[in-house]
Enzyme design. Structure first.
Site, PDB file in Angstrom:
ATOM      1  N   HIS A  75      -5.268 -10.338   4.049  1.00  0.00           N
ATOM      2  CA  HIS A  75      -4.127  -9.964   2.964  1.00  0.00           C
ATOM      3  C   HIS A  75      -2.848 -10.351   3.634  1.00  0.00           C
ATOM      4  CE1 HIS A  75      -7.162  -7.857   0.760  1.00  0.00           C
ATOM      5  NE2 HIS A  75      -7.737  -7.338   1.912  1.00  0.00           N
ATOM      6  N   HIS A 121       5.039  16.257  -1.884  1.00  0.00           N
ATOM      7  CA  HIS A 121       5.268  15.859  -0.669  1.00  0.00           C
ATOM      8  C   HIS A 121       6.128  14.707  -0.575  1.00  0.00           C
ATOM      9  CE1 HIS A 121       1.942  13.988  -2.396  1.00  0.00           C
ATOM     10  NE2 HIS A 121       1.010  15.016  -2.381  1.00  0.00           N
ATOM     11  N   GLU A 172      -4.686  -3.294   5.245  1.00  0.00           N
ATOM     12  CA  GLU A 172      -5.927  -3.078   4.303  1.00  0.00           C
ATOM     13  C   GLU A 172      -6.453  -1.713   4.792  1.00  0.00           C
ATOM     14  OE1 GLU A 172     -10.414  -4.184   3.337  1.00  0.00           O
ATOM     15  OE2 GLU A 172      -9.046  -5.775   3.498  1.00  0.00           O
ATOM     16  N   HIS A 188     -11.095 -10.602   8.618  1.00  0.00           N
ATOM     17  CA  HIS A 188     -12.221  -9.701   8.604  1.00  0.00           C
ATOM     18  C   HIS A 188     -13.026 -10.087   7.286  1.00  0.00           C
ATOM     19  CE1 HIS A 188      -9.010  -7.894   6.067  1.00  0.00           C
ATOM     20  NE2 HIS A 188     -10.049  -7.210   5.401  1.00  0.00           N
ATOM     21  N   HIS A 245     -11.862 -12.738   4.827  1.00  0.00           N
ATOM     22  CA  HIS A 245     -10.572 -12.977   4.036  1.00  0.00           C
ATOM     23  C   HIS A 245      -9.284 -12.334   5.007  1.00  0.00           C
ATOM     24  CE1 HIS A 245     -12.096  -8.781   3.104  1.00  0.00           C
ATOM     25  NE2 HIS A 245     -10.640  -8.540   2.640  1.00  0.00           N
ATOM     26  N   GLU A 276      -1.617  16.482   5.371  1.00  0.00           N
ATOM     27  CA  GLU A 276      -1.699  17.654   4.184  1.00  0.00           C
ATOM     28  C   GLU A 276      -1.210  18.771   4.751  1.00  0.00           C
ATOM     29  OE1 GLU A 276      -3.937  17.813   0.674  1.00  0.00           O
ATOM     30  OE2 GLU A 276      -2.060  16.664   1.132  1.00  0.00           O
TER      31      GLU A 276
END
Length: 457
Positions: free
Chosen positions: A352, A171, A357, A396, A350, A236
């Protein structure tokens, strides 16, 4: 009592009247007459007292809404959208099953601001399942079709029965995977002609770069795994399958390309296989370690990582294990943490700084509040099998709201795993600045950690 019950009785009575007197149908039209429009002295208004609803409060439901205690509605009769002195009763119609498993949607904490944030939740139980041939397995997916804001990553949950195949394919997206249970044999060939084969079990990880053809076959006990792709729109159904490649190229061209007679192609599949039963893999993996002049893929660029053998780091309220390109080089930009959170504990607040995420709830139940600037906040309740999505730099947490250990899989698109801890940030900021900003006392500030805890007990 619910106000929709008298309405249902009225509708059923009307149906009975029509079916009991078919001869009078011409005088009993499907639509009412003009006297029903607007005010008429002959109109009657049904009276149903909606103020006599019988219900129970969950423990903590009458507390100050800003405290935001978790409300366990599972054993509460007819839970209501009430927090402290806010909200009101709901006479129905409604689905009590949804209300009981989503208490923070029915009665949000006072710190929430409604539905202004993205929808950061998708239960895989709502994804349509693709069934494999002859009971060989199944697959279900999450992508931007069902979670529009999850633009950076998509997920596929797949089960293969013993000896079942995910057929040979490739793919355009990169594939990162973790085995949830059972075991399987994975195989691939790269663009240099180097080959790879390995057996992986529960907790182990694999990665296949874009365009690299590979296959997956369940071993004798079957397997289930979670796949994460680096495109939010991935499906998929958009993979390149070996069966389809053969079916959609002229047989004359295939025979010339492969150096075989056309007659050898008369039994190739007419349709895609996708998931199908196969011959059990040989016990000795070396029997399938086929190599050409290029040999095997070098070990430091291997497509598998036996993450199950990596010991977790023990924390105050759980554990964490991290895998990223620093330890698994081939999986560029996939940085992952498996976090366990004990009952009553929480993955600390926290964010990122370098990635969205994508999170999968492997076991247990929990809740999280997503905060998006300038002032939007929504709290979500998650169960095993749910997917969460938190955009880059949006804060979050994940709180364990159940009685068993909560296990979550956090996936980032980053060259190393990193996060910012709210507590550590406040703890390392000069006290005077924090006092002037948040009105916290010196005594309170002295209790705030200067170290990142990851999971708070």
């Amino acid at each position: 009592m619910n106000r929709f019950i008298p309405l249902a009785v009225f509708i059923l009575s009307a149906i009975d009247a029509v079916t009991a007197a078919p001869a009078a149908a011409s005088s009993n039209p499907l639509r009412g007459g003009p006297r029903l429009i607007g005010y008429s002295p002959t109109n009657t208004v049904p009276v149903d007292n909606t103020e006599t609803i019988s219900f129970q409060y969950a423990p903590g439901q009458t507390a100050n809404p800003d405290i935001g205690l978790y409300l366990d509605f599972e054993k509460v009769e007819n839970p209501q959208p009430i927090r402290g002195d806010t909200g009101g009763t709901d006479p129905g119609p409604r689905n009590l099953n949804y209300d009981k498993i989503n208490p923070d949607k029915l009665a949000p904490p006072g710190t929430d601001t409604g539905v202004a944030t993205i929808n950061a939740q998708w239960p895989l139980g709502l994804s349509s399942v693709t069934l494999g041939k002859e009971r060989s397995g199944w697959s279900r997916e999450e992508n931007t079709n069902v979670m529009p804001a999850a633009t950076k990553m998509a997920g596929v949950n797949m089960r293969l029965e013993a000896a079942g195949y995910r057929e040979l394919h490739w793919h355009v997206a990169a594939e990162w995977a973790i085995v949830l249970n059972g075991s399987c044999r994975i195989q691939a060939v790269n663009d240099e002609g180097e080959t790879f084969v390995d057996d992986v079990g529960e907790g182990d990880v694999w990665f296949f770069p874009p365009g690299i053809p590979h296959s997956i076959q369940a071993l004798q006990n079957g397997v289930e795994f979670m796949l994460v792709f680096d495109q939010g729109s991935f499906s998929e159904t958009n993979t390149f399958l070996a069966s389809e490649v053969f079916a959609h190229n002229p047989k004359e061209v295939l025979s010339k390309d492969l150096g075989i007679d056309i007659s050898a192609l008369q039994n190739i599949p007419e349709h895609k296989l996708f998931i199908f039963p196969g011959t059990p893999a040989p016990t000795d993996i070396q029997e399938q370690n086929k190599t050409g002049s290029a040999g095997n893929i070098p070990k430091n660029m291997s497509y598998s990582y036996h993450f199950s053998e990596q010991p977790p780091q023990l924390l105050e309220g759980g554990t964490v294990k991290i895998i990223d390109p620093l330890s698994f080089p081939i999986a560029s930009d996939f940085s992952v943490a498996v976090v366990t959170i004990n009952p009553g504990a929480m993955r600390e607040i926290h964010w990122h700084p370098s990635s969205d995420e994508w999170t999968f709830f492997i076991q247990g139940q929990g809740r999280a509040t997503l905060f998006t600037p300038p002032s939007e906040a929504t709290t979500f309740d998650y169960m095993a099998g749910d997917i969460a999505y938190f955009p880059q730099s949006n804060s979050h947490y994940i709180e364990n709201t159940g009685d068993e250990v909560l296990i979550v899989l956090e996936v980032l698109q980053a060259d190393h795993y990193s996060d910012m801890s709210l507590a550590q940030w406040i703890g390392l900021t000069p006290k005077q600045i924090v006092q002037d900003t948040l009105n916290l006392s010196n005594e309170t500030l002295s209790k705030i950690t200067t170290e990142k805890k990851i999971v708070v007990g």
